[in-house]
Each structure stands twice: as structure tokens, then as C-alpha cells.
Scaffold this active site. Structure first.
Site, PDB file in Angstrom:
ATOM      1  N   ASP A 510       0.819  -1.217   0.000  1.00 11.22           N
ATOM      2  CA  ASP A 510       0.000   0.000   0.000  1.00 11.22           C
ATOM      3  C   ASP A 510       0.853   1.268   0.000  1.00 11.22           C
ATOM      4  OD1 ASP A 510      -1.925  -1.930   0.212  1.00 11.22           O
ATOM      5  OD2 ASP A 510      -2.990  -1.007   1.869  1.00 11.22           O
ATOM      6  N   ASP A 537      -0.504  -4.333  -3.749  1.00 17.12           N
ATOM      7  CA  ASP A 537      -1.510  -3.275  -3.923  1.00 17.12           C
ATOM      8  C   ASP A 537      -0.891  -1.892  -3.752  1.00 17.12           C
ATOM      9  OD1 ASP A 537      -3.327  -5.385  -4.126  1.00 17.12           O
ATOM     10  OD2 ASP A 537      -3.896  -5.267  -2.015  1.00 17.12           O
TER      11      ASP A 537
END
Length: 683
Positions: A510, A537
Site C-alpha cells: 500500500d 496493492d
């Protein structure tokens, strides 16, 4: 002929979290700090204009021969000159200067070439800076010189192919690390640009070259040592040397526009010419109406790819035994499409009104806040400078951050728009904002954990934010904290019109959260000339975001394994999601271990319609042959995931597991479709 031995240092030390050594030398993305100065004969600037912080790209950005890229007069006074005496005074001085030419300066005698010394930037003030009847000379060992945004003209002595008057626009004999950019050089006596006697680490970009017998000659040596980049130049109304390259170790020519103008008496005898033992890569250039557009000697190596030839005739050659080479081993670049070159170059080459101007100096000085860890600025932390920005500020405030590592979290609240945070070092790596919060990190006040969004090192909640020439990092140690939630954001944006230019955003899981203020609010982000580093991600959120001409670096997990996901969009229905264009996706990870993306239906919201498009991008073999996958029970096939004309070992043909846009569909998924009425520009 002598043999070449490698002299490059391809970059400074590699960035600690995985910036590839082969790409880290993209000095054209670096910036530098310039101090105020004065002179009894020349007016002095008192602030640091954006144009004064820019540095070279191409081979001029490579660290070698004791010089780290090409930054010109960075660190020296900014002086404005209007007379030949002042121009010569500062150009020949033995200290750094930024020299702004704000008038048409006539050389006396005609043909005079000022002997420029090292560590100089000579730049025209808008379109008013002109050198008439002469030019510049850079001698043996002169280095770190920028000549930019000037019109250099009219030393012509009435004889075509003049053998008597050696009056060039710019002549270099044994110089290195030189950037010649956005000039208009025309109608000289001998030639427009001469790069001679092993001049190397030279970049020539975005110039207009014309009205001359000889445009650009390179060589005059038996050595094969020079490394030269030539891109986005408009060469017309020239007969020869367009350019010719003699015994150049690496000649990278791309996105140049060569045209034999109809209706003139000047006819090009040839276009690009590889001579001697030159090893030339010629790509994505546009040749219009030329005879013999590309020629080579039998001893030269010339590799062509992606060029366009319109109405050309005669010799168009390639081949040789020197072997291929990849410019990306030395610097990052993303060429424009060859078909677009005429319009791109004609509109962009030559002097620009936005360069070299100092009319905003007073305003800039009033709205620039300096941060320095050593106490030499107004503030010692970035957040302290943000706190000093008045609420609801109506105009741009630049927070200039001197080189250093700033271990802090930074938040730009929603009531402080128009803020720029800009590193002032020579490289994006010189100024680092870093912290190590993770989603599961307990807050000091005992009120719980930070959560994913709260873990951000830098959080932007204000519109019209810009960041450039710095690194934003989250260095949370996953291995040491396997007991808590691992999401650790480096940069979170939750507002509109975010412009990220020449930055590194680095983390693990992230890394880059591209969000909006709320589900029903538009949030546009444009990132260019940048790096994003992570593994899971690491580009995610519901913003309408473009990542253009950048490098996405895949990083191994904390335990050394390779597995990850590049994007996790959570786009609202009827909005654009994440667009990756004209970029590179690669990293030191195992083959076929990374997905390009998966759908993030945040909070299980089935009304979302996540979107990622990856187009015109180089994909390494790390990308899976089925590059999209499901997430939390939501199928990627129910959302919007597609590719278009990607290249590299990780690219693949269309299938049910790998959707490809048609040309018609792709025409509606351009950068402009994402940004709408917003045109990002540095300010």
C-alpha cells in the site's frame, strides 16, 4: 583507433528500497537550489524560479568523469545580462552562475565565440534572449554547462558552405556534461552545433536548427569514446550533418523531426549519418521529404526502430557488427510515438516564454518557505513550514526543502490549497521525507491504531498540491512486526488536481494511496517522470489517476519471496480509475509473480466499478501471463481491467484472461480523458 573502456558510473548509490541502478541516473528529473546574487552591471534575481532548478536528461544526466549529471550554475548567483561585456564577464568566470540573457546581444567582432567556463547556465529570458553574429565555445575539460532558450543567429557571411569563417553557434572541443536545450540556432557561417574532440555526456534536446549548410557535426577524433543523446529537435532547411556522428561510442537519436522544407533553395543531401565506428540507436524519429534519410559507413553500427519515413528517397540503411545496446542501461526515457513527432516537436521546440523569465521573482520570494535540517532555512521540519501557510491561501506557496532526511509525518490540510513541496537538491534522492507507521501501529495517545490511511508519511487533503524532486518513503519494518497489520502508506492524496513530478514514492504494501475526499468527489492525480516502488496493492484507491512516463518498480516481500499486485483500484461507478501509460514496470523479482491489479471493493461496496488500464507500457517478465485477479470475493471480470499495446516480456496477446482495448476503445482512454479540463503545469 583506440578501444573504449567503460567510464560510466551509472548512478549514485542505489536507493535503499530498490530503485534500479540502471535507471537511477535519470538526472533530467533532478533539481537544484540557486542563491540570490547581484552585480553592478547586471541585475540579480532574488528567488529560485522553477526553470532554474531543472537539470539535463539523456547522457548529460549520467554520473561520470567526476561530474554528477548536468546542472549548470546550480548554487551560483542568478544574474541578468543585456550587454556583451556582462555576458562575457559571467560566462568566463571561474565560479557558478545562472546567466539570464534578457536582450539581443550582438557579438563584436562578428563571429566571436565566448569561451564559456564550467558550472554555467546561460538561458534566454523568455523569447528575448538572443546572440547575434556569434556564439559560444566550450574547450577541453569544460563541464557542467547548460545553454538554453536562446536564439543564436546570423553570423552568415554570404558564402554557402563557408570554408573561411569558422563561425558556429555552439562549438565544443573536449567538453563533457553539456545540455543544449530549447534553442533556435540558425543562419551561421560554418555550422550550427559542433561537438568535437571527444566531447561526451552531451544532450541536445528540443532545439530548432535551420537555415544552414551544416546543422550538427560530431567527431573530429580517432577515439570512440563519446556518449551523446539527441532528441526532439526540429531540423529543417539544412543540407548536411543532420547530424553526422563520427566515432561515437553510443549515439542515441530519438523523436527528432527532420524535414526538407518544400519551396526553399536549401535541399538536404542526407539526414542522419553514422560514420567511423559509431554505434547509433535511431528510434521514433520522423523523416519528411529527405533524400537519403539514414546512411552509415561500412564500419559503423546503426540500429533503427519505430521511425517514420514520409516522401523520402534514396539510402535508408541500418546494420553493422557493433552489437545492440540499451539507453535505459544509462538513463530513463520514454519516447513519443513517431507519428506524433511533427506536431509534438513543432509545438515544443525552440525558446519558450516560460523559461528564463524573472517577472515573478518578487512574488516567488514572498511565497517561498525554506526548510533545512541544519537551521539555515526558516524551518527545520516540513510540517512546520506547512503549519506556517495561512489558511485558505489564495495563491501558490512553495515549500523548498534542502537536501536531507526528514523523519516526520506531513499533513497538508484541506484548507491549505496551492502548496508545492519541492526538494532543492540535485536529485530526487537528496531530499527524503520518511516515517514508519503502519496500519497496525498503535497511536501514542492510546486511541487505537493508525489504520491504512492514517499510516501515510505524507497526507495531502488540499486541492492543487504539487510535489517534485524528492522522495517520500514509508520504511516500516515488516519482518520485525509480523504481529500487526502490514499496510504502510508512503503518500496519500485525497483531493483534486494533484501533480507529482520527478518524485520517488517508496514502500512495501500500500505504498501510494490515491484517494478522494469522499465517494462522490472527484480527485484527479497526474504523476510523471517518477518512480513508485512496492509489492502488494502498492498503487491503490478511488482517485482518477494517471501515472505517465514513470517507472514502477516491483519489490520482493519481507521474506525474500516474489509475489504481489501492482494496482488495487476502488473506482466509483461512472468515473475513471487508474491509468498507467508510457511507463515501465520491472524489478528484481522472479518471473511471472506479479499481477497488474485486482478490484478493491472497499468495505464490500458492490456499487464500485474498479478500473485499471495499462497502455503503451513496457512490462517485464515479472508480470503474470494472466495479469488480473479477483479480490475479496469480487471478480475482476465484473469490473474494468484492460491493456493496450504494451511491450516487453510481460506483455501478451488478447484473450478472455487478458482483455485488450481496440483502437476505438483506446481513443477514449487517453490521458486527456482522465484529466478533463485540467492541464497540469509546474508552478
Amino acid at each position: 583507433m583506440s578501444t573504449r573502456t567503460p567510464r560510466h558510473r551509472r548512478s549514485r548509490a542505489a536507493f535503499a528500497v530498490g530503485l534500479p541502478l540502471a535507471l537511477a541516473a535519470a538526472g533530467g528529473l533532478g533539481y537544484g537550489l540557486l542563491g540570490p546574487g547581484g552585480s553592478s552591471h547586471a541585475s540579480a534575481a532574488t528567488a529560485v524560479p522553477a526553470w532554474a532548478t531543472q537539470a539535463a536528461d539523456g547522457f548529460a544526466s549520467v554520473n561520470a568523469l567526476g561530474q554528477n549529471g548536468t546542472y549548470g550554475g546550480r548554487g551560483g548567483e542568478i544574474v541578468t545580462v543585456k550587454t556583451l561585456a556582462d555576458l562575457e564577464k559571467y560566462a568566463t568566470a571561474d565560479k557558478p552562475y545562472i546567466i539570464v540573457v534578457a536582450a539581443a546581444i550582438t557579438m563584436d567582432p562578428v563571429g566571436k565565440e565566448i569561451k564559456v567556463q564550467s558550472d554555467k547556465t546561460i538561458i534566454g529570458a523568455g523569447t528575448s534572449g538572443q546572440i547575434v553574429g556569434g556564439g559560444f565555445f566550450l574547450g577541453q575539460g569544460v563541464h557542467n554547462v547548460i545553454i538554453r532558450n536562446l536564439t543564436i543567429r546570423d553570423a552568415y557571411q554570404g558564402v554557402w558552405n563557408d570554408k573561411e569563417h569558422d563561425y558556429d553557434g555552439i562549438q565544443m572541443d573536449g567538453a563533457h556534461h553539456v545540455w543544449i536545450d530549447h534553442n533556435d540556432i540558425r543562419h551561421m557561417a560554418d555550422g550550427l552545433i559542433d561537438s568535437r574532440k571527444d566531447t561526451t555526456y552531451l544532450t541536445v534536446s528540443w532545439n530548432r536548427l535551420g537555415q544552414e549548410n551544416k546543422a550538427f557535426g560530431i567527431g573530429w577524433t580517432e577515439n570512440t569514446t563519446a556518449d551523446i543523446t539527441i532528441h526532439h529537435n526540429w531540423i529543417r532547411e539544412t543540407e548536411q550533418r543532420n547530424p553526422s556522428t563520427d566515432n561515437v561510442a553510443h549515439a542515441h537519436l530519438y523523436n527528432n523531426y527532420l524535414v526538407d522544407e518544400p519551396g526553399t533553395t536549401i535541399k538536404a543531401s542526407y539526414g542522419n549519418y553514422a560514420r567511423g565506428r559509431t554505434n547509433m540507436l535511431l528510434e521514433n524519429s520522423y523523416f519528411q521529404g529527405l533524400a537519403n534519410p539514414v546512411i552509415r559507413d561500412s564500419t559503423a553500427t546503426l540500429v533503427q526502430r519505430g521511425n517514420v519515413f514520409s516522401g523520402t528517397s534514396g539510402r535508408n540503411e541500418s546494420g553493422g557488427t557493433g552489437g545492440s545496446w540499451d539507453p535505459r542501461s544509462y538513463y530513463a526515457y520514454t519516447p513519443d510515438k513517431a507519428a506524433d513527432v511533427p506536431s509534438v516537436v513543432k509545438s515544443g521546440a525552440g525558446p519558450r516564454s516560460s523559461l528564463g523569465t524573472t517577472t515573478k521573482t518578487a512574488k516567488a520570494a514572498a511565497t517561498t518557505l525554506m526548510v533545512a535540517k541544519d537551521g539555515s532555512g526558516q524551518y527545520t521540519s516540513v510540517q512546520a513550514a506547512v503549519n506556517a501557510v495561512p489558511a485558505n491561501n489564495p495563491s501558490r506557496v512553495v515549500i523548498a526543502v534542502k537536501p536531507g532526511t526528514y523523519r516526520e509525518t506531513v499533513k497538508i490540510p484541506s484548507n491549505k490549497p496551492h502548496v508545492t513541496i519541492q526538494g532543492t537538491g540535485a536529485s530526487r534522492k537528496d531530499t527524503v521525507i520518511v516515517y514508519n507507521n503502519a496500519s497496525g501501529t498503535p497511536k501514542p495517545d492510546g486511541s487505537g491504531t493508525y489504520g491504512t490511511g492514517g499510516s501515510a508519511t505524507v497526507a495531502v487533503e488540499a486541492d492543487d498540491f504539487q510535489a517534485r524532486n524528492l522522495s517520500i518513503t514509508n520504511d516500516f519494518d515488516e519482518a520485525a512486526h509480523q504481529d500487526i497489520a502490514q499496510q504502510a502508506v508512503a503518500l496519500r492524496t485525497a483531493s483534486d488536481k494533484i501533480f507529482l513530478d520527478g518524485v520517488i514514492v517508496s514502500g512495501d504494501q500500500d505504498t501510494l494511496l490515491l484517494d478522494t475526499a469522499s465517494k462522490d468527489r472527484l480527485g484527479r492525480v497526474y504523476m510523471t517522470n517518477s518512480y513508485v516502488i512496492g509489492n502488494v496493492d502498492f498503487i491503490f484507491g478511488r482517485a482518477t489517476a494517471v501515472i505517465d512516463k514513470s517507472v514502477i518498480t516491483l519489490k520482493k516481500r519481507w521474506n525474500g519471496t516474489s509475489a504481489g499486485y501492482v494496482t488495487a483500484p476502488s473506482t466509483a461507478a461512472n468515473r475513471k480509475g487508474i491509468l498507467i501509460a508510457n511507463s515501465t514496470v520491472s524489478g528484481d523479482v522472479s518471473d511471472r509473480t506479479f499481477y497488474l491489479g485486482r478490484p478493491w471493493h472497499a468495505g464490500g461496496d458492490a456499487t464500485l466499478d474498479p478500473q485499471t488500464t495499462v497502455r503503451n507500457t513496457s512490462l517485464s517478465a515479472a508480470i503474470k501471463t494472466t495479469p488480473w485477479t479477483d479480490m475479496s470475493g469480487f471478480s475482476w471480470k465484473d469490473d474494468r481491467f484492460a491493456e493496450y499495446k504494451n511491450t516487453g516480456a510481460g506483455a501478451g496477446a488478447a484473450s478472455t484472461d487478458r482483455p485488450q482495448l481496440t483502437d476505438a476503445q483506446a481513443s477514449g482512454q487517453e490521458i486527456g480523458d482522465w484529466l478533463g479540463d485540467w492541464t497540469p503545469s509546474a508552478s
